[in-house]
Motif scaffolding. Sequence first.
Motif, PDB file in Angstrom:
ATOM      1  N   GLU A 139       0.807  -1.220   0.000  1.00 50.25           N
ATOM      2  CA  GLU A 139       0.000   0.000   0.000  1.00 50.25           C
ATOM      3  C   GLU A 139       0.842   1.273   0.000  1.00 50.25           C
ATOM      4  OE1 GLU A 139      -4.004   1.246   2.318  1.00 50.25           O
ATOM      5  OE2 GLU A 139      -2.454   0.292   3.500  1.00 50.25           O
ATOM      6  N   TYR A 141     -12.273   3.299 -10.791  1.00 49.12           N
ATOM      7  CA  TYR A 141     -13.259   3.895  -9.881  1.00 49.12           C
ATOM      8  C   TYR A 141     -13.855   5.152 -10.496  1.00 49.12           C
ATOM      9  CZ  TYR A 141     -15.418   5.796  -5.722  1.00 49.12           C
ATOM     10  OH  TYR A 141     -16.337   6.302  -4.831  1.00 49.12           O
ATOM     11  N   ARG A 142     -12.987   5.996 -11.015  1.00 49.98           N
ATOM     12  CA  ARG A 142     -13.459   7.258 -11.595  1.00 49.98           C
ATOM     13  C   ARG A 142     -14.387   7.019 -12.780  1.00 49.98           C
ATOM     14  NH1 ARG A 142     -10.286  11.986 -14.386  1.00 49.98           N
ATOM     15  NH2 ARG A 142     -11.859  13.594 -14.157  1.00 49.98           N
ATOM     16  N   HIS A 175     -17.798   5.791 -11.753  1.00 49.10           N
ATOM     17  CA  HIS A 175     -18.579   6.754 -10.975  1.00 49.10           C
ATOM     18  C   HIS A 175     -18.714   8.106 -11.675  1.00 49.10           C
ATOM     19  CE1 HIS A 175     -17.498   3.688  -8.011  1.00 49.10           C
ATOM     20  NE2 HIS A 175     -18.651   3.987  -7.470  1.00 49.10           N
ATOM     21  N   SER A 176     -18.472   8.130 -12.982  1.00 47.83           N
ATOM     22  CA  SER A 176     -18.596   9.359 -13.766  1.00 47.83           C
ATOM     23  C   SER A 176     -19.619   9.154 -14.875  1.00 47.83           C
ATOM     24  CB  SER A 176     -17.254   9.726 -14.404  1.00 47.83           C
ATOM     25  OG  SER A 176     -16.294  10.005 -13.434  1.00 47.83           O
ATOM     26  N   ARG A 190      -2.419   1.238  -8.085  1.00 47.36           N
ATOM     27  CA  ARG A 190      -3.319   2.236  -7.497  1.00 47.36           C
ATOM     28  C   ARG A 190      -3.824   3.205  -8.561  1.00 47.36           C
ATOM     29  NH1 ARG A 190       0.757   2.378  -3.654  1.00 47.36           N
ATOM     30  NH2 ARG A 190       1.320   4.501  -4.313  1.00 47.36           N
ATOM     31  N   ALA A 191      -2.973   3.561  -9.510  1.00 48.96           N
ATOM     32  CA  ALA A 191      -3.383   4.467 -10.589  1.00 48.96           C
ATOM     33  C   ALA A 191      -4.454   3.812 -11.463  1.00 48.96           C
ATOM     34  CB  ALA A 191      -2.180   4.871 -11.434  1.00 48.96           C
ATOM     35  N   TYR A 228     -13.513  -2.759  -3.071  1.00 52.13           N
ATOM     36  CA  TYR A 228     -12.580  -1.645  -3.036  1.00 52.13           C
ATOM     37  C   TYR A 228     -12.842  -0.687  -4.200  1.00 52.13           C
ATOM     38  CZ  TYR A 228      -8.043   0.752  -2.795  1.00 52.13           C
ATOM     39  OH  TYR A 228      -7.055   1.692  -2.697  1.00 52.13           O
ATOM     40  N   LEU A 229     -13.172  -1.265  -5.360  1.00 54.42           N
ATOM     41  CA  LEU A 229     -13.461  -0.464  -6.552  1.00 54.42           C
ATOM     42  C   LEU A 229     -14.859   0.132  -6.543  1.00 54.42           C
ATOM     43  CD1 LEU A 229     -11.885  -2.763  -9.256  1.00 54.42           C
ATOM     44  CD2 LEU A 229     -11.103  -0.477  -8.596  1.00 54.42           C
ATOM     45  N   LEU A 275      -6.511   1.351 -10.547  1.00 54.01           N
ATOM     46  CA  LEU A 275      -7.720   1.217  -9.736  1.00 54.01           C
ATOM     47  C   LEU A 275      -8.435   2.561  -9.613  1.00 54.01           C
ATOM     48  CD1 LEU A 275      -6.416  -1.158  -6.913  1.00 54.01           C
ATOM     49  CD2 LEU A 275      -7.760  -1.771  -8.947  1.00 54.01           C
ATOM     50  N   GLY A 276      -7.678   3.631  -9.493  1.00 55.53           N
ATOM     51  CA  GLY A 276      -8.276   4.960  -9.440  1.00 55.53           C
ATOM     52  C   GLY A 276      -9.001   5.302 -10.732  1.00 55.53           C
ATOM     53  N   SER A 277      -8.417   4.918 -11.850  1.00 65.13           N
ATOM     54  CA  SER A 277      -9.063   5.155 -13.146  1.00 65.13           C
ATOM     55  C   SER A 277     -10.352   4.356 -13.277  1.00 65.13           C
ATOM     56  CB  SER A 277      -8.109   4.785 -14.286  1.00 65.13           C
ATOM     57  OG  SER A 277      -7.011   5.649 -14.307  1.00 65.13           O
TER      58      SER A 277
END
Length: 94
Positions: A23, A39-40, A43-44, A32-33, A91-92, A35-37
Amino acid sequence: MDIDEIKKYSYKGEAYEFLMAYEESEKSADLRAVLGSIYRCKHSSDKELKRDIRCVGELTEEEVGKFLVLYKKSIDDLVQLFSGDQRMKEYLGV
């Protein structure tokens, strides 16, 4: 994800344990990058994603639409990859 020569990636990278174990390390930065993409994207709205796509350069409306379709298909493929671990899905937020 299976570039083993520098021990940076492995198939373990799709598991929640890997994310938690590394982590705070550079080893999980790319994960992490990604996973962030994911998620975004999930949720967009399409409108928000199209706005972001337009920021990469001058594209026609048709090109933006094609880019959006490809991007969302790629994100769906990544969701499928990470869905082998229920904790990663949670998590996602998918």
